[in-house]
Design an enzyme around this catalytic site. Structure first.
Site, PDB file in Angstrom:
ATOM      1  N   LYS A 174       0.847  -1.197   0.000  1.00 18.31           N
ATOM      2  CA  LYS A 174       0.000   0.000   0.000  1.00 18.31           C
ATOM      3  C   LYS A 174       0.880   1.243   0.000  1.00 18.31           C
ATOM      4  O   LYS A 174       1.454   1.631   0.998  1.00 18.31           O
ATOM      5  CB  LYS A 174      -0.941   0.048   1.212  1.00 18.31           C
ATOM      6  N   GLU A 248       9.653   1.072  10.606  1.00 13.91           N
ATOM      7  CA  GLU A 248      10.665   2.100  10.318  1.00 13.91           C
ATOM      8  C   GLU A 248       9.979   3.436  10.542  1.00 13.91           C
ATOM      9  O   GLU A 248       9.148   3.847   9.736  1.00 13.91           O
ATOM     10  CB  GLU A 248      11.152   1.992   8.860  1.00 13.91           C
ATOM     11  N   CYS A 282      13.410  10.783   7.159  1.00 12.02           N
ATOM     12  CA  CYS A 282      13.414  10.243   8.524  1.00 12.02           C
ATOM     13  C   CYS A 282      14.791  10.447   9.124  1.00 12.02           C
ATOM     14  O   CYS A 282      14.950  10.611  10.324  1.00 12.02           O
ATOM     15  CB  CYS A 282      13.043   8.766   8.500  1.00 12.02           C
ATOM     16  N   GLU A 379      10.039  15.656  15.638  1.00  6.75           N
ATOM     17  CA  GLU A 379      10.370  15.522  14.219  1.00  6.75           C
ATOM     18  C   GLU A 379       9.525  16.530  13.433  1.00  6.75           C
ATOM     19  O   GLU A 379       8.295  16.502  13.499  1.00  6.75           O
ATOM     20  CB  GLU A 379      10.051  14.098  13.731  1.00  6.75           C
TER      21      GLU A 379
HETATM   22  P1  NAD Z   1       2.125   8.209   7.863  1.00  5.65           P
HETATM   23  O1  NAD Z   1       2.364   7.373   9.064  1.00  5.65           O
HETATM   24  O2  NAD Z   1       1.119   9.275   7.927  1.00  5.65           O
HETATM   25  O3  NAD Z   1       1.699   7.283   6.623  1.00  5.65           O
HETATM   26  C1  NAD Z   1       2.462   6.162   6.240  1.00  5.65           C
HETATM   27  C2  NAD Z   1       1.554   5.171   5.529  1.00  5.65           C
HETATM   28  O4  NAD Z   1       0.591   4.668   6.450  1.00  5.65           O
HETATM   29  C3  NAD Z   1       0.766   5.770   4.369  1.00  5.65           C
HETATM   30  O5  NAD Z   1       0.700   4.826   3.323  1.00  5.65           O
HETATM   31  C4  NAD Z   1      -0.617   5.980   4.983  1.00  5.65           C
HETATM   32  O6  NAD Z   1      -1.676   5.965   4.058  1.00  5.65           O
HETATM   33  C5  NAD Z   1      -0.714   4.777   5.893  1.00  5.65           C
HETATM   34  N1  NAD Z   1      -1.677   4.913   6.998  1.00  5.65           N
HETATM   35  C6  NAD Z   1      -2.226   6.051   7.498  1.00  5.65           C
HETATM   36  N2  NAD Z   1      -3.064   5.753   8.532  1.00  5.65           N
HETATM   37  C7  NAD Z   1      -3.032   4.409   8.677  1.00  5.65           C
HETATM   38  C8  NAD Z   1      -3.666   3.502   9.570  1.00  5.65           C
HETATM   39  N3  NAD Z   1      -4.490   3.920  10.522  1.00  5.65           N
HETATM   40  N4  NAD Z   1      -3.372   2.186   9.458  1.00  5.65           N
HETATM   41  C9  NAD Z   1      -2.508   1.739   8.518  1.00  5.65           C
HETATM   42  N5  NAD Z   1      -1.889   2.553   7.624  1.00  5.65           N
HETATM   43  C10 NAD Z   1      -2.143   3.877   7.706  1.00  5.65           C
HETATM   44  O7  NAD Z   1       3.561   8.790   7.438  1.00  5.65           O
HETATM   45  P2  NAD Z   1       3.898   9.769   6.248  1.00  5.65           P
HETATM   46  O8  NAD Z   1       3.465  11.140   6.600  1.00  5.65           O
HETATM   47  O9  NAD Z   1       3.462   9.186   4.972  1.00  5.65           O
HETATM   48  O10 NAD Z   1       5.523   9.707   6.269  1.00  5.65           O
HETATM   49  C11 NAD Z   1       6.306  10.478   7.119  1.00  5.65           C
HETATM   50  C12 NAD Z   1       6.818   9.657   8.288  1.00  5.65           C
HETATM   51  O11 NAD Z   1       7.496   8.490   7.817  1.00  5.65           O
HETATM   52  C13 NAD Z   1       7.852  10.411   9.101  1.00  5.65           C
HETATM   53  O12 NAD Z   1       7.591  10.248  10.468  1.00  5.65           O
HETATM   54  C14 NAD Z   1       9.173   9.727   8.729  1.00  5.65           C
HETATM   55  O13 NAD Z   1      10.182   9.839   9.699  1.00  5.65           O
HETATM   56  C15 NAD Z   1       8.731   8.334   8.511  1.00  5.65           C
HETATM   57  N6  NAD Z   1       9.705   7.612   7.685  1.00  5.65           N
HETATM   58  C16 NAD Z   1      10.546   6.722   8.278  1.00  5.65           C
HETATM   59  C17 NAD Z   1      11.510   6.073   7.529  1.00  5.65           C
HETATM   60  C18 NAD Z   1      12.482   5.099   8.159  1.00  5.65           C
HETATM   61  O14 NAD Z   1      13.140   4.383   7.421  1.00  5.65           O
HETATM   62  N7  NAD Z   1      12.593   5.050   9.466  1.00  5.65           N
HETATM   63  C19 NAD Z   1      11.607   6.322   6.152  1.00  5.65           C
HETATM   64  C20 NAD Z   1      10.726   7.231   5.579  1.00  5.65           C
HETATM   65  C21 NAD Z   1       9.772   7.876   6.351  1.00  5.65           C
END
Ligand code: NAD
Length: 476
Positions: A174, A248, A282, A379
């Protein structure tokens, strides 16, 4: 409207209730729309992956490797289109979009090699006790749900897809609703290569679709990259079914600069750590710890370097930094600028949204930020750098480790013994010494503390999709 879900080897239209609008952040305007997958379509995708599993896990390692090499090659053939789409939908400067594509290609090629070596990992185990033999068998975990964010769509998905397919898992991916078109490429490549139906499924959607996938009882594992708040919901769903997760999550990483550095070189590393992908990493090193003896030389040069960055539309201008990828992220970063003003932080550069169309902010530097400021602890996910001074090595280590996150860190020092010592003392998953954030597929990615559970990349990334079995036989 685009047909955007790849289920059981077929492209289908979304039957969900959410309409996903795909935007061009440099203009702040939508350029595509698609309907999210319904909960029933998530069911169909998981069922397709379940049906495909018995055959896919028996496919020879060399065949799986050939498919993975095919993914690498096909990504290369789509080079210009993928670079342009990342520039348009993510707002990435061209050279960053190129790096992402090369990273995804390298990931598929690397896991093709590891897939080929799989049979040699199934070995006999020498036993001290007589009368028995034992052998190891590394089996695929099974059907895996993969949920990813928008900041590195090609890369984050490759880091999950390649090892999962190499291990013999079948998957439901997804992508983020912010960048749903980019990962469609993986479905198109699966089509081109004739990957058996159901091995790779892609469902697009927002939180509802993600939640339907992460809580689905047909999964054997969930691998999630994203925010801490969603990560903990995903973990709760997994715990209800005692199911493994890889998480992650976020970061608030430190870059530590000692007195003995060349200040201009240090400025280059600092700027890269906060301006790449407009700070939406991240791993952004958003907490600068600078030693007293170099601070007065370094900070004005850093201010000048940040102010010199060319910020603009990567599709029409030569830029160092593009816009933030979504309006929501732009509003979030702007709210931190407001907090900084309320807290009376000293702003040396930026600190505001740009007065132009699109979701742009200026590269920002706050200095002498108090340890309890929200800008120091949370963050932000934008090009916002906070600096503090330190006197001793011990103080630098303590301040760097004083965070609920533990993803990465950078250490800058001409004294390599000290740099290695500090690297060893930092409570994170990856440390760079005197470097930009160079990521290699052979080394791991992942964090300690609130930054997550598990590791991606390298052999550790593959292990995340394997289950260890031992077969012990009595010779008597
Ligand atoms: P997010 O958590 O809002 O969304 C991530 C994914 O989860 C999206 O596909 C979203 O549609 C889905 N999602 C949203 N609500 C959900 C739910 N209730 N259940 C299951 N899935 C759901 O994050 P974002 O804004 O897309 O990305 C930014 C975040 O990602 C930052 O905190 C960043 O640090 C983190 N990130 C971490 C890494 C790593 O390797 N540690 C890499 C990239 C991004």
């Amino acid at each position: 409207m685009t047909t955007s879900h790849y289920i059981a080897g077929r492209w289908v239209e979304g039957q969900g209730s959410d309409c996903i609008s795909v935007s061009e952040p440099a203009l702040g305007l939508p350029f595509a729309e698609l309907m999210a997958a319904s909960v029933a379509q998530v069911d169909q995708a998981v069922a397709a992956a379940r049906e495909a599993l018995p055959t896919w896990k028996k496919v020879s390692a060399s065949t799986r490797a050939a498919f993975l090499r095919g993914f690498a090659e096909q990504l290369g053939l789509r080079r210009e289109a993928l670079i342009t789409l990342q520039m348009r939908n993510n707002g990435k400067p061209r050279h960053e979009a190129e790096i992402d594509l090369d990273d995804a290609i390298a990931t598929f090629a690397y896991y093709a090699d590891l897939a080929e070596q799989l049979p040699s990992k199934n070995r006999d185990v020498p036993l001290a006790a007589p009368g028995f033999t034992a052998r190891t068998r590394l089996e695929p975990v099974g059907v895996v749900g993969l949920i990813v964010p928008w900041n590195f769509p090609l890369v984050t998905s490759a880091w999950k897809l390649a090892p999962a397919l190499a291990a013999g898992c079948t998957v439901v991916l997804k992508p983020s609703e912010v960048t749903p078109l980019i990962e469609q490429t993986y479905g198109q490549i699966a089509d081109t290569l004739g990957l058996p139906a159901g091995v790779l499924n892609i469902v697009n959607g927002k939180a509802e679709t993600g939640a339907a996938l992460s809580s689905h009882n047909g999964l054997d594992k969930l691998s999630f990259t994203g925010s801490n708040s969603v990560g903990s919901q995903v973990m709760r769903s997994a715990s209800a079914q005692c199911r493994p997760v890889t998480l992650e999550l976020g970061g608030k990483s430190a870059i530590v600069v000692f007195d003995d550095c060349d200040p201009d070189q240090a400025v280059e590393w600092i700027v890269a750590g906060i301006s790449w992908n407009a700070g939406q990493m991240c791993s952004a090193t958003s907490r600068l710890l600078v030693q007293d003896g170099i601070a007065d030389t370094l900070l004005p040069r850093l201010q000048a370097a940040l102010e010199k960055l060319r910020v603009g539309n990567p599709l029409t201008e030569e830029v160092d930094m593009g816009p933030l990828t979504s309006q929501a992220q732009w509003l979030k970063v702007a709210s931190y600028f407001a907090t900084a003003r309320e807290e009376g932080l000293k702003c040396l550069a930026g600190g505001q949204a740009l007065d132009r169309e699109g979701w742009f902010v200026s590269p920002t530097l706050y200095t002498d930020v108090p340890k309890d400021s929200r800008l120091w602890t949370e963050e932000i996910f934008g090009p916002v750098l906070c600096a503090r001074r330190f006197a001793t090595e011990e103080q630098a280590i303590a301040e760097a480790n004083d965070s609920r996150f533990g993803l990465v860190a950078t250490v800058c020092s001409a004294d390599l013994e000290r740099a290695e010592r500090v690297a060893d003392a930092l409570e994170v998953g990856h440390v760079w010494i005197n470097s930009v954030q160079a990521v290699f597929v052979e080394t791991s990615w992942g964090g300690t503390k609130g930054s997550g559970i598990g590791r991606e990349l390298g052999p550790w990334g593959l292990s995340g999709y394997q289950s260890v079995k031992h077969v012990t036989r009595c010779l008597g």
